[in-house]
Design an enzyme around this catalytic site. Structure first.
Site, mmCIF file in Angstrom:
data_model
loop_
_atom_site.group_PDB
_atom_site.id
_atom_site.type_symbol
_atom_site.label_atom_id
_atom_site.label_comp_id
_atom_site.label_asym_id
_atom_site.label_seq_id
_atom_site.Cartn_x
_atom_site.Cartn_y
_atom_site.Cartn_z
ATOM 1 N N CYS A 78 0.835 -1.206 0.000
ATOM 2 C CA CYS A 78 0.000 0.000 0.000
ATOM 3 C C CYS A 78 0.865 1.249 0.000
ATOM 4 C CB CYS A 78 -0.924 -0.008 1.224
ATOM 5 S SG CYS A 78 -1.907 1.491 1.375
ATOM 6 N N CYS A 110 -0.326 4.114 2.200
ATOM 7 C CA CYS A 110 -0.013 3.942 3.620
ATOM 8 C C CYS A 110 1.468 4.178 3.898
ATOM 9 C CB CYS A 110 -0.338 2.524 4.092
ATOM 10 S SG CYS A 110 -1.831 1.808 3.423
ATOM 11 N N ASP A 111 2.337 3.696 3.038
ATOM 12 C CA ASP A 111 3.752 3.588 3.405
ATOM 13 C C ASP A 111 4.744 4.418 2.588
ATOM 14 O OD1 ASP A 111 3.076 1.816 5.441
ATOM 15 O OD2 ASP A 111 3.142 0.095 4.104
#
Ligand code: NDP
Length: 312
Positions: A137, A140-141
């Protein structure tokens, strides 16, 4: 609880969608029963620090956040049942939810929050470095890869989107795809091909993700035509080969699209069966964020509450 022993609400899934639905239906005095499922807490249990959930300016670790969601649901009377759902019968009301241990639960409304799982390549090294350089993701990261070199695996729209998003952070992005042609839409592929930060490694698969036991340090690719192996240094590997929504037990009973996502009415969580609602990643391939999942869990709770009022 109804005279026939049916509950008002059963929720399947304990990620942000399911637990938000539990908080709301709990506060509405509907005494929800929440079935944990195979991965209690959902996908956030395997993510690194969550920095984009509003209200946590310092960030919070996934398991801690889900622990808090759960505590909040329990505070308003949610009960929890452990284990997987083996099958459901949505052909008549009250619906029947059958757990793997044989226990059968009857319910007037069902909220499905079973989520989705990112597909993984299946390499042991990928699992070993998950959260330590390997991610599924970018939203997200990506932030953790400022000025880094990263690889994105996949040739669909998700891979293109992840690669483009990563250009805001990483210094160099390489997209690895197993064929010559991308599966992604032309417009997305063109954007990737034109971006000077992105290079392509086509007709290649990941042979191994390399690391120093602590974190990712490189990647080994295999040319599918010649079998030739080549190693590259990198800090991160984003696997973007698609998601699999957890909708199998509802096949044949609810309308499900060609990718396995449960279909819901526009701006609502209503499924094709009255009294059954779906929220979170099992019905959303567009946003897939904890905060959007939680938002749709709230919607499902309100939809279920209104439905119960309408049939009483
Ligand atoms: P897709 O199934 O479309 O693409 C998956 C990609 O991963 C394919 O290129 C596939 O290769 C590759 N792949 C699959 N398994 C492996 C493997 N084991 N090893 C190597 N490569 C593998 O999934 P997406 O998540 O990209 O998209 C799903 C749906 O969501 C699509 O309809 C897409 O259009 C949509 N979407 C739309 C977006 C947008 O419009 N902004 C953004 C994201 C998704 P191959 O091509 O060879 O099969």
């Amino acid at each position: 609880m109804e005279e026939n022993g049916a509950r008002d609400v059963v929720i399947i899934g304990t990620g942000p969608a399911g637990l938000t639905a539990a908080i709301y239906t709990g506060r509405a005095n509907l005494s929800p029963l929440v079935v944990d499922g195979g991965q209690p807490g959902g996908q956030l249990m395997i993510t690194s620090e969550i920095e984009n959930y509003p209200g946590f300016p310092e960030g919070i670790r996934g398991p801690e956040m889900m622990g808090r969601f759960r505590e909040q649901a329990a505070r308003f009377g949610a009960e929890f049942a452990h284990g997987n759902v083996a099958e459901v019968d949505l052909s008549r009301s009250p619906f029947c939810v059958c757990l793997e241990d044989g226990k059968e639960i009857l319910t007037q409304t069902l909220i499905i929050a079973t989520g989705a799982n990112a597909k993984w390549l299946g390499l042991p090294s990928e699992e070993k470095y998950r959260g330590r350089g390997v991610s599924a993701c970018a939203t997200c990261d990506a932030f953790f890869f400022k000025d880094s070199e990263v690889f994105v695996v996949g040739g669909g729209d998700t891979a293109m989107e992840e690669a483009l998003f990563l250009t805001r952070f990483a210094s160099k992005i390489t997209v690895v795809h197993r064929r010559e042609e991308f599966r992604a839409s032309r417009i997305m592929s063109l954007r990737v091909e034109k971006n000077r930060k992105i290079s392509l490694e086509l007709n290649r698969v990941v042979d191994e993700i390399l690391g120093d036991k602590q974190k990712v340090t490189g990647i080994r690719l295999k040319n599918v035509k010649t079998g030739e192996l080549s190693e590259y240094p990198c800090d991160g590997v984003f696997v973007a080969i698609g998601h699999a929504p957890n909708s199998k037990i509802f096949e044949g009973q609810l309308d499900i699209d060609e990718y396995g996502y449960i279909e819901t009415a526009k701006a609502s969580t209503e499924t094709s069966v009255q009294g059954v609602f779906a929220c979170g990643d099992v019905q959303d391939y567009t946003y897939r964020q904890a905060v959007t999942a939680a938002g749709s869990g709230c919607m499902a709770a309100l939809d279920a509450e209104r439905y119960l009022e309408s049939v009483r």
